[in-house]
Motif scaffolding. Sequence first.
Motif, PDB file in Angstrom:
ATOM      1  N   GLU A   5       1.084  -1.222   0.221  1.00  0.00           N
ATOM      2  CA  GLU A   5       0.120  -0.033   0.168  1.00  0.00           C
ATOM      3  C   GLU A   5       0.366   1.227   0.018  1.00  0.00           C
ATOM      4  OE1 GLU A   5      -2.937   0.246   3.277  1.00  0.00           O
ATOM      5  OE2 GLU A   5      -4.091  -1.485   2.282  1.00  0.00           O
ATOM      6  N   ALA A   6       0.371   2.642  -0.521  1.00  0.00           N
ATOM      7  CA  ALA A   6       0.894   3.595  -0.475  1.00  0.00           C
ATOM      8  C   ALA A   6      -0.252   4.747   0.611  1.00  0.00           C
ATOM      9  CB  ALA A   6       0.831   3.677  -1.958  1.00  0.00           C
ATOM     10  N   PRO A   7       0.974   5.183   1.345  1.00  0.00           N
ATOM     11  CA  PRO A   7      -0.594   6.133   2.163  1.00  0.00           C
ATOM     12  C   PRO A   7      -1.604   6.649   1.219  1.00  0.00           C
ATOM     13  CG  PRO A   7       1.304   5.740   2.775  1.00  0.00           C
ATOM     14  CD  PRO A   7       1.584   5.016   1.437  1.00  0.00           C
ATOM     15  N   ASP A   8      -1.182   7.190  -0.056  1.00  0.00           N
ATOM     16  CA  ASP A   8      -1.888   8.649  -0.528  1.00  0.00           C
ATOM     17  C   ASP A   8      -2.587   8.113  -1.740  1.00  0.00           C
ATOM     18  OD1 ASP A   8       0.634   7.346  -2.072  1.00  0.00           O
ATOM     19  OD2 ASP A   8       0.723   9.623  -3.377  1.00  0.00           O
ATOM     20  N   ARG A   9      -2.397   6.606  -2.063  1.00  0.00           N
ATOM     21  CA  ARG A   9      -2.587   5.687  -3.473  1.00  0.00           C
ATOM     22  C   ARG A   9      -4.078   4.859  -3.067  1.00  0.00           C
ATOM     23  NH1 ARG A   9       1.279   4.516  -7.398  1.00  0.00           N
ATOM     24  NH2 ARG A   9       2.164   4.040  -5.665  1.00  0.00           N
ATOM     25  N   GLY A  10      -3.656   4.092  -1.767  1.00  0.00           N
ATOM     26  CA  GLY A  10      -3.965   2.702  -1.114  1.00  0.00           C
ATOM     27  C   GLY A  10      -3.721   1.499  -1.911  1.00  0.00           C
ATOM     28  N   LYS A  11      -3.971   0.205  -1.945  1.00  0.00           N
ATOM     29  CA  LYS A  11      -3.614  -0.778  -2.478  1.00  0.00           C
ATOM     30  C   LYS A  11      -3.105  -0.719  -4.125  1.00  0.00           C
ATOM     31  CE  LYS A  11      -5.721  -4.137  -3.730  1.00  0.00           C
ATOM     32  NZ  LYS A  11      -6.608  -5.535  -3.826  1.00  0.00           N
ATOM     33  N   VAL A  12      -1.746  -0.968  -4.123  1.00  0.00           N
ATOM     34  CA  VAL A  12      -0.657  -0.829  -5.463  1.00  0.00           C
ATOM     35  C   VAL A  12      -0.314  -2.187  -6.057  1.00  0.00           C
ATOM     36  CG1 VAL A  12      -0.086   1.335  -5.344  1.00  0.00           C
ATOM     37  CG2 VAL A  12       1.551  -1.111  -4.593  1.00  0.00           C
ATOM     38  N   ASP A  13      -0.709  -3.290  -4.759  1.00  0.00           N
ATOM     39  CA  ASP A  13      -0.228  -4.731  -5.620  1.00  0.00           C
ATOM     40  C   ASP A  13      -0.513  -5.525  -4.617  1.00  0.00           C
ATOM     41  OD1 ASP A  13       0.128  -6.874  -7.154  1.00  0.00           O
ATOM     42  OD2 ASP A  13       2.267  -6.353  -7.492  1.00  0.00           O
TER      43      ASP A  13
END
Length: 406
Positions: A85-93
Motif C-alpha cells: 500500500e501507498a498512503p496516498d494511493r491505497g493498494k498498489v499490488d
Amino acid sequence: MPRSKRSGSTRLLTVLVAGLLCCSLLGGVGAVTASSSTSNVYVTVSDIAVSDDDPTTDDAITVTPTIRHSSGHDGGFQVTQVVLEAPDRGKVDDADDLGSIASGETVDVPLQTTFDTAGEKRLIVKVRGIKEDADGNTQQVGVIERPVYVSVSEPSSDSATDPRLRIDANRAVAGTEIPVTVTVSNGDDEALTDLVARLDSNGTVEEPTRIHPTLEAENMTTFDFRVRADEPGPDRLEAALEYDDGNRVEAAQPIRVEPLREDVDLYASVLERNESTVLQYRVTNRGNAPIDDVSISGRTGSERLPGATIATVDAASAETVSIPIDEALTGTAEIEAAYTIDDRRNRTTRTIEITGATATESDIASVGGQSIIAAGASGAGSLFGAVIVLLGLGGISFLGYRQWNR
C-alpha cells in the motif's frame, strides 16, 4: 391496579431484565473463550528487499518482503494475502493464496509498483494469514504491517522513452511449473515494431521466445511463459525485449524457489443426507505444490468400495467428493489415493474404522460447493451456550415465582 401489585410487577420486570443481561454476558464470555489467543503464533516480516534504491518516476520497482514463521509448535501458517500500500494511493499490488509455510520456514513475495511523482515515498507491507496446528485446527491471525521507504527522483530530461518491462511470477516450488507473465508498455508517441520477447531462468523455460508484430503508442501487451524451477534456492528471471530492428531493453526479477514439501492425507466417512446414505472421501493437501489426477479407491474386508477421482487439489487446501451408496458401511476400511506430483506418481493410504453413519444433513456444512463434516468445536460451543441459557431461564423463573407470591 393496586399499588402492591404494581410494585410486584415492577420487581418482576427488573428481575427478568437482569437475568437476560446475565445470560448475554455469560454467552459473550463463552465466545471469547472459544476464540483462543494467538500468543503462540510468531509470524513476522523479517526483511524487505527493494530492487532499485534510487528509482525515477519512469521506473517500476519490486518490493520483496520475507515472511518468517518461527512458532515453536507443529503446524503451518497459511499466507492468505500480502498487500503493498501507498498512503496516498491505497493498494498498489497484492498477492493472494500463497500457500502454507511450516515453522522455521520463510517465503519471499515480490510486489511491484511505480511512482507518478518524485520525492521520499513511504510504502506499507501488510500480511494476512491463518495459523494451522498439527491437528488441522485453524485460527485467524491479525494483520502484520511493516513500512518501507523509497527515494524517487525525476528522470533526466534527455532520456529516451523506452518501452518498459514488468515480470509477474507466482510462488515457485522446486520440481513444479509456474506461470510467468512479461508485460511490455509502450509510453512513446510512436508504435514499436518487430517485437521479440525472451525469458531466461536458472530453471527450464518452455518456449522462451515470443514474437509480436506491432505495439501501438500508449499501449501495452503481455507475453505468457511457463518456467519449471529445478532446484530450491534463489533464482532470477531475466526478460529482454528487442524491437525496431536493433533496440533492446531488459528487466530482471529475483525469486526464491522453495523445496518441494509433500504432505497428503486421506479420510473417509459415511453420512446420512436427505434420507439417503453417501460415502464421502476427503483429500487434504498440506504441501506447497498442487497434486493432480487424484484417484481414490478402498475396500472393507473382501468388499471393494466405490472409487472416485479429483482433478486437482491445490497446495494448502482440501477437496471432498461424495458417492451415494445403498446402505451404511461398517468395519475396517483400507483406503488409498494415488496422485501425480513433480511428474511422478505417488500414493497415500489410511485405515479407517467405519461404525455407521457419522453425520446427518444438519451436521454437514457446505464449503466450496462440496460437503464436509462441520467442526466439533462449534457444536461444543453451541452446547455450552444452550446450558448457560437454560440455567439462566431456570433462575429467572424461580425468582419470578417467589416475587409473584409475595
